[in-house]
Design an enzyme around this catalytic site. Structure first.
Site, PDB file in Angstrom:
ATOM      1  N   GLN A  16       0.845  -1.209   0.000  1.00 56.21           N
ATOM      2  CA  GLN A  16       0.000   0.000   0.000  1.00 56.21           C
ATOM      3  C   GLN A  16       0.875   1.252   0.000  1.00 56.21           C
ATOM      4  OE1 GLN A  16      -2.371  -0.354   3.645  1.00 56.21           O
ATOM      5  NE2 GLN A  16      -0.983   1.031   4.715  1.00 56.21           N
ATOM      6  N   TYR A 147      10.642   8.851  15.176  1.00 56.66           N
ATOM      7  CA  TYR A 147      10.496   8.751  13.718  1.00 56.66           C
ATOM      8  C   TYR A 147      11.569   9.607  13.024  1.00 56.66           C
ATOM      9  CZ  TYR A 147       8.351   9.113   9.066  1.00 56.66           C
ATOM     10  OH  TYR A 147       8.133   9.079   7.711  1.00 56.66           O
ATOM     11  N   VAL A 180       2.350  12.731   2.697  1.00 52.09           N
ATOM     12  CA  VAL A 180       1.833  12.013   1.531  1.00 52.09           C
ATOM     13  C   VAL A 180       0.518  11.338   1.919  1.00 52.09           C
ATOM     14  CG1 VAL A 180       2.381  10.363  -0.296  1.00 52.09           C
ATOM     15  CG2 VAL A 180       4.239  11.538   0.920  1.00 52.09           C
ATOM     16  N   ARG A 205      -0.465  22.918   7.290  1.00 51.25           N
ATOM     17  CA  ARG A 205       1.000  23.027   7.213  1.00 51.25           C
ATOM     18  C   ARG A 205       1.520  22.813   5.793  1.00 51.25           C
ATOM     19  NH1 ARG A 205       3.004  17.441  10.383  1.00 51.25           N
ATOM     20  NH2 ARG A 205       2.997  16.180   8.509  1.00 51.25           N
TER      21      ARG A 205
HETATM   22  N1  LIG Z   1       2.870   8.883   4.125  1.00 51.39           N
HETATM   23  C1  LIG Z   1       3.670   9.899   4.418  1.00 51.39           C
HETATM   24  O1  LIG Z   1       3.225  11.025   4.672  1.00 51.39           O
HETATM   25  C2  LIG Z   1       5.179   9.692   4.425  1.00 51.39           C
HETATM   26  C3  LIG Z   1       6.006  10.817   4.468  1.00 51.39           C
HETATM   27  C4  LIG Z   1       7.386  10.641   4.497  1.00 51.39           C
HETATM   28  C5  LIG Z   1       7.924   9.365   4.473  1.00 51.39           C
HETATM   29  N2  LIG Z   1       7.087   8.293   4.438  1.00 51.39           N
HETATM   30  C6  LIG Z   1       7.694   6.964   4.458  1.00 51.39           C
HETATM   31  O2  LIG Z   1       7.318   6.228   3.328  1.00 51.39           O
HETATM   32  C7  LIG Z   1       7.282   4.839   3.658  1.00 51.39           C
HETATM   33  C8  LIG Z   1       5.943   4.270   3.257  1.00 51.39           C
HETATM   34  O3  LIG Z   1       4.923   4.977   3.911  1.00 51.39           O
HETATM   35  P1  LIG Z   1       3.424   4.963   3.361  1.00 51.39           P
HETATM   36  O4  LIG Z   1       2.676   5.946   4.186  1.00 51.39           O
HETATM   37  O5  LIG Z   1       3.432   5.073   1.892  1.00 51.39           O
HETATM   38  O6  LIG Z   1       2.999   3.466   3.644  1.00 51.39           O
HETATM   39  P2  LIG Z   1       2.014   2.854   4.710  1.00 51.39           P
HETATM   40  O7  LIG Z   1       2.491   3.209   6.078  1.00 51.39           O
HETATM   41  O8  LIG Z   1       0.608   3.196   4.333  1.00 51.39           O
HETATM   42  O9  LIG Z   1       2.271   1.323   4.457  1.00 51.39           O
HETATM   43  C9  LIG Z   1       3.384   0.703   5.023  1.00 51.39           C
HETATM   44  C10 LIG Z   1       3.474  -0.712   4.497  1.00 51.39           C
HETATM   45  O10 LIG Z   1       4.562  -1.319   5.195  1.00 51.39           O
HETATM   46  C11 LIG Z   1       4.190  -2.632   5.489  1.00 51.39           C
HETATM   47  N3  LIG Z   1       4.986  -3.121   6.621  1.00 51.39           N
HETATM   48  C12 LIG Z   1       4.834  -2.848   7.932  1.00 51.39           C
HETATM   49  N4  LIG Z   1       5.720  -3.529   8.665  1.00 51.39           N
HETATM   50  C13 LIG Z   1       6.473  -4.252   7.803  1.00 51.39           C
HETATM   51  C14 LIG Z   1       7.551  -5.170   7.958  1.00 51.39           C
HETATM   52  N5  LIG Z   1       8.038  -5.487   9.158  1.00 51.39           N
HETATM   53  N6  LIG Z   1       8.085  -5.739   6.839  1.00 51.39           N
HETATM   54  C15 LIG Z   1       7.579  -5.434   5.617  1.00 51.39           C
HETATM   55  N7  LIG Z   1       6.559  -4.580   5.399  1.00 51.39           N
HETATM   56  C16 LIG Z   1       6.012  -3.998   6.490  1.00 51.39           C
HETATM   57  C17 LIG Z   1       2.705  -2.557   5.810  1.00 51.39           C
HETATM   58  O11 LIG Z   1       2.071  -3.812   5.705  1.00 51.39           O
HETATM   59  C18 LIG Z   1       2.228  -1.555   4.762  1.00 51.39           C
HETATM   60  O12 LIG Z   1       1.819  -2.190   3.572  1.00 51.39           O
HETATM   61  C19 LIG Z   1       7.588   4.745   5.155  1.00 51.39           C
HETATM   62  O13 LIG Z   1       8.970   4.475   5.334  1.00 51.39           O
HETATM   63  C20 LIG Z   1       7.245   6.127   5.642  1.00 51.39           C
HETATM   64  O14 LIG Z   1       7.953   6.473   6.815  1.00 51.39           O
HETATM   65  C21 LIG Z   1       5.735   8.414   4.396  1.00 51.39           C
END
Ligand SMILES: NC(=O)c1ccc[n+]([C@@H]2O[C@H](COP(=O)([O-])OP(=O)(O)OC[C@H]3O[C@@H](n4cnc5c(N)ncnc54)[C@H](O)[C@@H]3O)[C@@H](O)[C@H]2O)c1
Length: 245
Positions: A16, A147, A180, A205
């Site tokens: 996802q 984080y 995001v 923000r």
């Molecule tokens: N969404 C945001 O605003 C944002 C902003 C900056 C950075 N990020 C980073 O982008 C990355 C993805 O975030 P997102 O919001 O798109 O995804 P999300 O948090 O919606 O999904 C995370 C996915 O990681 C999987 N996951 C959880 N634990 C796991 C494990 N131990 N092994 C393998 N998979 C695992 C979950 O099943 C899920 O499908 C993360 O590293 C997050 O910190 C997200």
């Protein structure tokens, strides 16, 4: 002709959000994609896309990573996406929260890189992309203590790998998004005492007045995974709509 024709791309957290959007974008550009995640049901949704294979992988489990590394003898691009957002200051962060976050966000990338870098070195060619955030050494963000600590560590890991292996044909970059719109962000908003206000606060923000989409981040992922970025290494690629300005 696709921008990623002939490339094998392995990514974590593909079920996802940004990982899923990137998997779809990579496949559309001709890559052979191996999308991994712990969520088997959601991974199956990716089978509708030609070019994407899926695999259950918990990136905190060294044994699972090593089994996969033995099976895959050619990974051109390793994209480490998996990460977790803990909400709170240093005082809200119990030792268990600290360890869980550092283990999933940082140690997993260390394990994945150690497993897949040797075969890249043997081919004298490899491309590693790590998912960081502007909530890191780039910007202080409230209630993101562990984080941000973990995401700053990822920037350090990225630069270190880039510096150590640049002469052996390896490059390593990280992506630093702002906010995001992904399923986990929506869950975090819903988990707040007042979700409506929390959504307003998130939007307030954003200097652009909106959140980034996972597909917009995926465009950057395609660029970094492709040879178009052949001269780009050791960088943190900010995609935050000016949030950190
Ligand atoms: N969404 C945001 O605003 C944002 C902003 C900056 C950075 N990020 C980073 O982008 C990355 C993805 O975030 P997102 O919001 O798109 O995804 P999300 O948090 O919606 O999904 C995370 C996915 O990681 C999987 N996951 C959880 N634990 C796991 C494990 N131990 N092994 C393998 N998979 C695992 C979950 O099943 C899920 O499908 C993360 O590293 C997050 O910190 C997200």
């Amino acid at each position: 002709m696709g921008r990623l024709d002939g490339k094998v791309i392995l990514l974590s957290a593909g079920a996802q959000g940004i990982g899923r959007a990137a998997a779809v974008a990579f496949a559309k550009e001709g890559a052979e994609v191996i999308a991994t995640d712990v969520n088997e049901d959601k991974l199956k949704e990716l089978h509708q896309y030609p070019g994407i294979k899926t695999r259950v992988l918990d990136v905190t489990k060294k044994d699972q990573i090593e089994v996969l590394a033995k099976e895959l003898d050619k990974v051109d691009v390793l994209f480490n996406v998996a990460g977790f957002v803990h909400h709170g200051t240093v005082l809200d962060c119990e030792e268990g929260d600290w360890d869980f976050t550092m283990n999933l966000n940082v140690r997993s990338m260390y394990l994945m890189i150690r497993a897949f870098l040797p075969q890249m070195l043997a081919r004298k060619s490899g491309n590693i992309i790590n998912m960081s955030s502007v909530a890191s050494s780039i910007k202080g963000v409230v209630n993101r203590c562990v984080y941000s600590t973990s995401k700053a560590a990822i920037i350090g890991l990225t630069k270190s790998v880039a510096a150590d292996f640049i002469e052996q044909g390896i490059r390593c970059n990280c992506i630093c998004p702002g906010t995001v719109d992904t399923p986990s962000l929506r869950e975090r908003i819903q988990a707040r005492p007042n979700p409506e206000q929390a959504l307003k606060d998130f939007l307030a923000r954003q200097k652009t007045g909106r959140m980034c989409t996972a597909e917009e981040v995926a465009h950057l992922c395609v660029f970094l995974a492709s040879d178009e970025s052949a001269y780009v290494t050791g960088t943190e690629q900010i995609i935050d709509g000016g949030w950190s300005l």
